[in-house]
Design a protein around this motif. Structure first.
Motif, short mmCIF file in Angstrom:
data_model
loop_
_atom_site.label_atom_id
_atom_site.label_comp_id
_atom_site.label_asym_id
_atom_site.label_seq_id
_atom_site.Cartn_x
_atom_site.Cartn_y
_atom_site.Cartn_z
N VAL A 57 29.17 -58.78 127.52
CA VAL A 57 28.13 -57.29 127.23
C VAL A 57 28.34 -56.48 128.39
CG1 VAL A 57 26.04 -56.22 127.16
CG2 VAL A 57 26.24 -57.99 125.80
N VAL A 58 28.93 -54.60 128.57
CA VAL A 58 28.82 -53.87 129.66
C VAL A 58 27.75 -53.39 130.39
CG1 VAL A 58 30.41 -52.10 130.74
CG2 VAL A 58 31.63 -54.42 129.55
N HIS A 59 27.21 -53.03 131.24
CA HIS A 59 25.66 -52.03 130.95
C HIS A 59 25.74 -51.39 132.70
CE1 HIS A 59 23.69 -54.50 134.27
NE2 HIS A 59 24.31 -55.70 133.72
N HIS A 64 21.60 -44.36 134.89
CA HIS A 64 22.87 -43.92 134.46
C HIS A 64 24.11 -45.16 134.41
CE1 HIS A 64 21.33 -39.85 134.98
NE2 HIS A 64 20.99 -40.30 136.36
N PHE A 65 25.09 -44.55 133.46
CA PHE A 65 25.94 -45.66 132.33
C PHE A 65 27.22 -45.35 133.56
CE2 PHE A 65 29.68 -46.94 130.14
CZ PHE A 65 29.80 -48.46 130.43
N THR A 66 27.53 -44.00 133.76
CA THR A 66 28.07 -43.84 133.97
C THR A 66 29.13 -42.44 134.57
OG1 THR A 66 30.66 -43.82 135.29
CG2 THR A 66 30.36 -44.36 133.41
N ALA A 109 26.43 -50.97 126.29
CA ALA A 109 25.21 -50.64 126.44
C ALA A 109 25.09 -49.50 127.22
CB ALA A 109 23.89 -51.67 127.12
N VAL A 110 24.95 -48.50 126.87
CA VAL A 110 24.82 -47.18 127.62
C VAL A 110 23.34 -46.29 127.69
CG1 VAL A 110 27.59 -47.10 127.50
CG2 VAL A 110 25.55 -45.82 125.95
N GLN A 111 23.65 -45.65 129.35
CA GLN A 111 22.22 -44.36 129.12
C GLN A 111 22.67 -44.01 130.32
OE1 GLN A 111 22.62 -47.63 130.59
NE2 GLN A 111 21.50 -47.70 133.12
N GLY A 112 21.32 -42.82 129.72
CA GLY A 112 21.56 -41.65 130.86
C GLY A 112 23.20 -41.20 130.70
N THR A 113 23.50 -40.62 131.54
CA THR A 113 25.20 -40.30 132.13
C THR A 113 26.17 -41.07 131.58
OG1 THR A 113 24.20 -38.81 134.06
CG2 THR A 113 26.33 -38.58 133.34
#
Length: 266
Positions: A57-59, A64-66, A109-113
């Motif tokens: 799992v990459v997070h 932010h994700f990146t 899993a991503v969030q934000g930017t």
């Protein structure tokens, strides 16, 4: 301790059969400099070699994700004749463009930017979960470069030519609902729940027979790269190999006894 004093840009943790790989430069919105990219490649290599790791799992650590590439660090190297050396010895290209294929699945899993290389990490993975806060962008044309982490190869194939070109050629941002509509992400969840949901999916994958998971992933990739006929030609041999495995016997016993199988990867 200052943000750039040598602390890791990528953190790795294993929980059971699941490896967590975290982008950990939150003070820069996890923007990737060369050190982060090389550490990420090393983490993928470690995951690939670990016999107990079945899924990753990459997070992104923080909000932010990146934010994409740290152009202040990477930009000058792009124009140099030596190019970018982003995969150290023992590493594995997270974007799957150079070197051998990754054999085990990755959930993101991503969030934000989530910009540029973050979108391309999703495209190179198997499953992506997005927080409803996420804003995506393949913005390289706004920086006078082109996507070089696989978007030109995979984005049109994943979401269709029109939608891929819409976002790659304009450099505009789009939200999580649009990412789900076009099929870039599998699920959208409330902000803060994306990692837990990705971990739940990863745990479900990790509970399946590892050799069968890897064979399924490999055959699907073969179909994409070489066509249906090439993948179909491999099915019989793969089925025979899997049916003779220790896990196949474990699965049959679990079926007959109506118990949960505990697969061993052999």
């Amino acid at each position: 301790m200052t943000p750039d004093d040598g602390r890791p840009r990528v953190v790795v943790e294993r929980r059971g059969h699941v490896t967590l790989v975290g982008l950990d430069r939150p003070e820069k919105r996890n923007a990737a400099d060369v050190r982060m990219l090389r550490e990420l490649a090393s983490a993928y290599g470690e995951f690939e070699r670990d016999p107990e790791a079945r899924v990753a799992v990459v997070h992104g650590v923080g909000d932010h994700f990146t934010g994409g590439l740290d152009l202040a660090d990477i930009g000058p190297r792009m124009a140099s004749s030596g190019g970018l050396d982003l995969v150290p010895d023992g590493g594995r290209d997270p974007w799957g463009l150079i070197g051998p294929d990754r054999t085990k699945p990755v959930v993101v899993a991503v969030q934000g930017t989530c910009l540029t290389l973050g979108v391309e990490l999703i495209l190179a993975s198997e499953i992506a979960v997005a927080a409803d806060s996420t804003r995506f962008g393949q913005i390289e044309v706004s920086r006078a470069i082109l996507p070089f982490g696989g978007a030109t190869l995979r984005f049109p194939r994943a979401v269709g030519w029109g939608d891929a070109m819409r976002w790659m050629l304009t450099g505009e941002l789009f939200d999580a609902a649009e990412a789900h509509r076009i099929g870039l992400v599998s699920e959208v969840v409330p902000h803060g729940q994306q990692l837990d949901r990705a971990l739940a999916i990863a745990a479900r994958i990790a509970a399946q027979a590892p050799l069968a998971v890897q064979a399924t992933l490999s055959n699907a990739r073969l179909a994409v790269r070489e066509g249906d006929a090439a993948a179909a030609a491999r099915l019989g041999d793969e089925l025979t190999r899997l049916a003779a495995s220790e896990d196949a016997a474990i699965g049959m016993r679990a079926f007959l006894t109506r118990t949960d199988p505990d697969f061993v990867g052999r």
